[in-house]
Design an enzyme around this catalytic site. Sequence first.
Site, short mmCIF file in Angstrom:
data_model
loop_
_atom_site.label_atom_id
_atom_site.label_comp_id
_atom_site.label_asym_id
_atom_site.label_seq_id
_atom_site.Cartn_x
_atom_site.Cartn_y
_atom_site.Cartn_z
CG ASN A 15 -1.68 1.28 1.40
OD1 ASN A 15 -1.76 2.07 0.46
ND2 ASN A 15 -2.25 1.49 2.58
CD1 TRP A 16 3.62 1.05 -2.93
CD2 TRP A 16 3.78 2.38 -4.72
NE1 TRP A 16 4.45 0.43 -3.84
CE2 TRP A 16 4.56 1.23 -4.95
CE3 TRP A 16 3.73 3.36 -5.72
CZ2 TRP A 16 5.29 1.03 -6.13
CZ3 TRP A 16 4.45 3.16 -6.89
CH2 TRP A 16 5.21 2.01 -7.08
CE LYS A 17 0.12 3.50 4.85
NZ LYS A 17 -0.13 3.69 6.26
CG HIS A 102 -5.96 1.96 4.99
ND1 HIS A 102 -5.54 2.90 5.90
CD2 HIS A 102 -4.93 1.09 4.82
CE1 HIS A 102 -4.29 2.61 6.27
NE2 HIS A 102 -3.90 1.51 5.63
CD GLU A 104 -3.10 5.63 6.67
OE1 GLU A 104 -3.05 5.70 5.43
OE2 GLU A 104 -2.16 5.17 7.35
CD GLU A 174 -3.76 -2.58 7.11
OE1 GLU A 174 -2.66 -2.84 6.64
OE2 GLU A 174 -4.35 -1.51 6.89
N GLY A 180 2.09 2.12 10.71
CA GLY A 180 3.05 3.22 10.58
C GLY A 180 3.74 3.59 11.87
CB SER A 218 4.82 -2.04 12.12
OG SER A 218 4.40 -0.71 12.34
C1 PEP Z 1 -0.96 0.17 5.98
O1 PEP Z 1 -1.08 1.37 5.91
O2 PEP Z 1 -1.80 -0.56 5.41
C2 PEP Z 1 0.16 -0.38 6.74
C3 PEP Z 1 0.10 -1.64 7.10
O3 PEP Z 1 1.20 0.47 7.03
P1 PEP Z 1 2.61 0.09 7.72
O4 PEP Z 1 3.10 -1.20 7.12
O5 PEP Z 1 3.51 1.25 7.37
O6 PEP Z 1 2.36 -0.04 9.17
#
Ligand code: PEP
Length: 260
Positions: A15-17, A102, A104, A174, A180, A218
Amino acid sequence: MPKEQAKRAKLVIGNWKMHGRLAENAVLMQAVATGATTLQKGVRAAVCVPAPYLAQAQALLGGSVVAWGVQDVSAHTQGAYTGEVAAGMAADFDATFAIVGHSERRAYHGEHSDLVAVKAQRALEAGLTPIVCVGETLEQRENGLTEQVVGTQLEAVLLVLSEAQAAKIVVAYEPVWAIGTGKSATTAQAQQVHAFLRAQLAGKSAAVADVPVLYGGSVKPENAEELFAQQDIDGGLIGGASLKSNDFLAICQAAQNVSV
Ligand code: PEP
C-alpha cells in the site's frame, strides 16, 4: 502442517499510500517486477498505487508477476462526485485489487462500515478484488473490544455480499495502533484475531472461510516470516516497507519461505 493452511497461497500487497512520483515509481516498479521473478506459485505479490499512477503500473508491471490495484474506490459507479475514482475506472487499467475501509479512510474521511460494504460491492461489480480492512484502536484493544470491533466491521460487509461475492474478497486485519508506528502486533495477538475472523467468515460458507486474511501493521523483513507462518495469516498488507524494493521483496521472500 494443518490442512487449511496448505490450501491457501500467500499474498503480499504493498500500500503505497500518497507516496511517489513518476520517476521514483518507475525505479520501484521495475525493481519489484524484476525481483519478483524468483517467486514461486505459492506467493502472489501486488502493489496498490495512487490512482494517477495506474497507467504507469499497467505499463511497467503488465506482463510481470506483480499485480496492481488502488487504495480506495467510490461507492458510486458514475456521476457528479468530484474527485472520486470509480472502481470501473481502475478496472480500465487492469487493476486487480482495491483496498476498502483502510483505517486512514475511516479516520480522516469519516468512512463507516456500511459505506465500506458498498465500496466492496462496487469493486466486485467492476471485477476487482476488494481488500476489506478491519482493525481496532489501542483504546479499543485495551478495553477488550478488539473482537467486537473487527467483527462488526467485517459483518457489515458480509451482510451485503452474496456467498459467491464474499468468496472473492480479501480481508486485512490492521490494528490501527500498529500502522506506521513500527509497533507490530505480536504473532500471537495477530493469529488470535485472524482465527476469530476466519471463524466469522466460515459462518458464511466453507468457500468464504478460505479467503485470504492478511495482516497489516509495521510488517518488515525482520518480522514477516514469523507472522506469515501462523496458521490463519495468509500474507500481509505492507505500508512503509513497500516503498523500498529490497524490503518489499524480502517480505515476499519471507512469504515464499513459509508457503507450501
Ligand atoms: C498500511 O497502511 O496498510 C500499513 C500496514 O502500514 P505500515 O506497514 O507502514 O504499518
